[in-house]
Design a protein around this motif. Structure first.
Motif, PDB file in Angstrom:
ATOM      1  N   PRO A 299       0.837  -1.201   0.000  1.00  0.00           N
ATOM      2  CA  PRO A 299       0.000   0.000   0.000  1.00  0.00           C
ATOM      3  C   PRO A 299       0.874   1.253   0.000  1.00  0.00           C
ATOM      4  O   PRO A 299       1.963   1.259   0.589  1.00  0.00           O
ATOM      5  N   GLU A 312       1.712   2.106   6.149  1.00  0.00           N
ATOM      6  CA  GLU A 312       1.605   0.873   6.935  1.00  0.00           C
ATOM      7  C   GLU A 312       0.522  -0.068   6.424  1.00  0.00           C
ATOM      8  O   GLU A 312       0.704  -1.266   6.337  1.00  0.00           O
ATOM      9  N   SER A 313      -0.643   0.506   6.093  1.00  0.00           N
ATOM     10  CA  SER A 313      -1.763  -0.354   5.677  1.00  0.00           C
ATOM     11  C   SER A 313      -2.674   0.399   4.713  1.00  0.00           C
ATOM     12  O   SER A 313      -2.648   1.627   4.633  1.00  0.00           O
ATOM     13  N   SER A 314      -3.497  -0.363   3.973  1.00  0.00           N
ATOM     14  CA  SER A 314      -4.419   0.241   3.014  1.00  0.00           C
ATOM     15  C   SER A 314      -5.624   0.826   3.752  1.00  0.00           C
ATOM     16  O   SER A 314      -5.850   0.547   4.924  1.00  0.00           O
ATOM     17  N   ASP A 321      -4.415   0.700  -2.595  1.00  0.00           N
ATOM     18  CA  ASP A 321      -4.367  -0.598  -1.919  1.00  0.00           C
ATOM     19  C   ASP A 321      -3.096  -1.353  -2.285  1.00  0.00           C
ATOM     20  O   ASP A 321      -2.523  -2.058  -1.466  1.00  0.00           O
TER      21      ASP A 321
END
Length: 358
Positions: A299, A312-314, A321
């Motif tokens: 991501p 760190e994250s979607s 994404d």
């Protein structure tokens, strides 16, 4: 199964509202018990969003098509994903051999990006099963093989020796010529499926039919292997293992060739491996060949000055994404090629490598 031809059709349709419903599904019980519930929830979400923007009278034809399409879903035979596309005058569903994120999209065009990504990450191929009775076309994605049933295939042979009697003075050379002409017709129609998307081709049939086809085909360089026999009544479960054993050798050869090309490029100092740099140079159109490990996903955010910034994250509208899929799309759009390799094959290159044109 989704093909490049299907994608071209979906991308050419522009009529508001264009409704796209996508979701991951499951191949086996008991996991697939939740699939109808997921579909219902997404359909309800789609209806609520549509009714907030359009009148019931405007929506009536579209909603009827939606309900009809949902009733056609064969849940015991779903694959890894499902895509439904509906407008006032169009409705089609696709069982996908790769997962897609669950979402509802209402726009002036259909949402096809997830399908494009899935198709590029999987090894796709064609299978032509030659027969004077009826030649069959199969579309393969990984280990999943599906039969193409449309206005062209299965394609029966017509005319003398097929739907009408042979001339009384016909000899074996006449019959052979009839078969060559038929397989030339098969090849010509098949060409329309391969436009801008040349994939490996497995050819099946008896020796004589394969020989005739090889004499007339425009796709000699794409033929990855042959299956000898009569496949008029062969089922997909019977065919799939035979086809997959051929395709696995193709995949191994493709990976070997790509990694060999990477080694040469390293020696010539024409490779970048940090994903931020790969992003930058891909955008500039410098990518000749992109190598990616099969399960490498990252991501990220594209900054205002055009750089790639990993996160760190979607989640959230600004976050991609998967930046890797975005890079795939850019490289292909600018005329480069993409090779998917086994996990850890690029451990010396941070799981991704871009071979540069210059």
């Amino acid at each position: 199964m989704i093909t490049r031809q299907d994608l071209n059709q979906l991308q050419s349709l522009t009529k508001v509202p264009a409704l796209s419903i996508l979701l991951p599904t499951h191949r086996t019980w008991p996991d697939n018990k939740q699939d109808p519930i997921r579909v219902k929830n997404l359909v309800d979400e789609a209806k609520n969003r549509l009714r907030a923007e359009f009148s019931d009278r405007e929506l009536e034809p579209l909603l009827k098509r939606l309900e009809s399409l949902v009733s056609e879903i064969d849940y015991p035979y779903t694959l890894d994903g499902l895509a439904l596309y509906i407008s006032h005058d169009f409705a089609k569903l696709y069982y996908l051999p790769f997962p897609v994120p669950a979402r509802v999209v209402i726009d002036q065009t259909f949402a096809t990006r997830d399908l494009v990504y899935g198709m590029h990450r999987a090894l796709r191929y064609w299978v032509l099963l030659l027969s004077q009775a009826s030649t069959r076309l199969l579309a393969g994605t990984g280990e999943t093989v599906e039969e193409v049933n449309d206005q062209n295939f299965p394609m029966p042979m017509t005319g003398p020796g097929a739907t009408t009697a042979l001339p009384y003075d016909a000899d074996s050379s006449y019959v052979d010529d009839r078969h060559r002409r038929f397989f030339q017709q098969v090849d010509s129609v098949f060409t329309s499926y391969t436009k801008d998307d040349e994939l490996p081709l497995v050819v099946g049939g008896v020796d004589r039919q394969i020989s005739f086809f090889q004499e007339v085909t425009q796709h000699t360089s794409s033929i990855a292997g042959t299956l000898i026999g009569n496949f008029d009544k062969a089922t997909i479960p019977e065919l799939a293992p035979q086809v997959w054993s051929i395709i696995q050798t193709v995949r191994e050869a493709q990976q070997t060739n790509a990694l060999q090309e990477l080694n040469y490029a390293v020696g010539a100092q024409k490779v970048v491996s940090a994903i931020e740099e790969v992003w930058q140079l891909a955008q500039q159109g410098r990518g000749k060949l992109l190598l990616i490990e099969k399960n490498y996903h990252v991501p990220a955010i594209a900054t205002e000055d055009g750089r790639l910034e990993l996160v760190e994250s979607s989640g959230g509208t600004e976050v991609m994404d998967d930046a890797v899929d975005e890079i795939i799309e850019v490289v292909l759009a600018k005329g480069g090629k993409v090779a998917i390799v086994n996990d850890d094959a690029l451990s010396d290159h941070q799981h991704i490598a871009l071979i540069l044109r210059y």
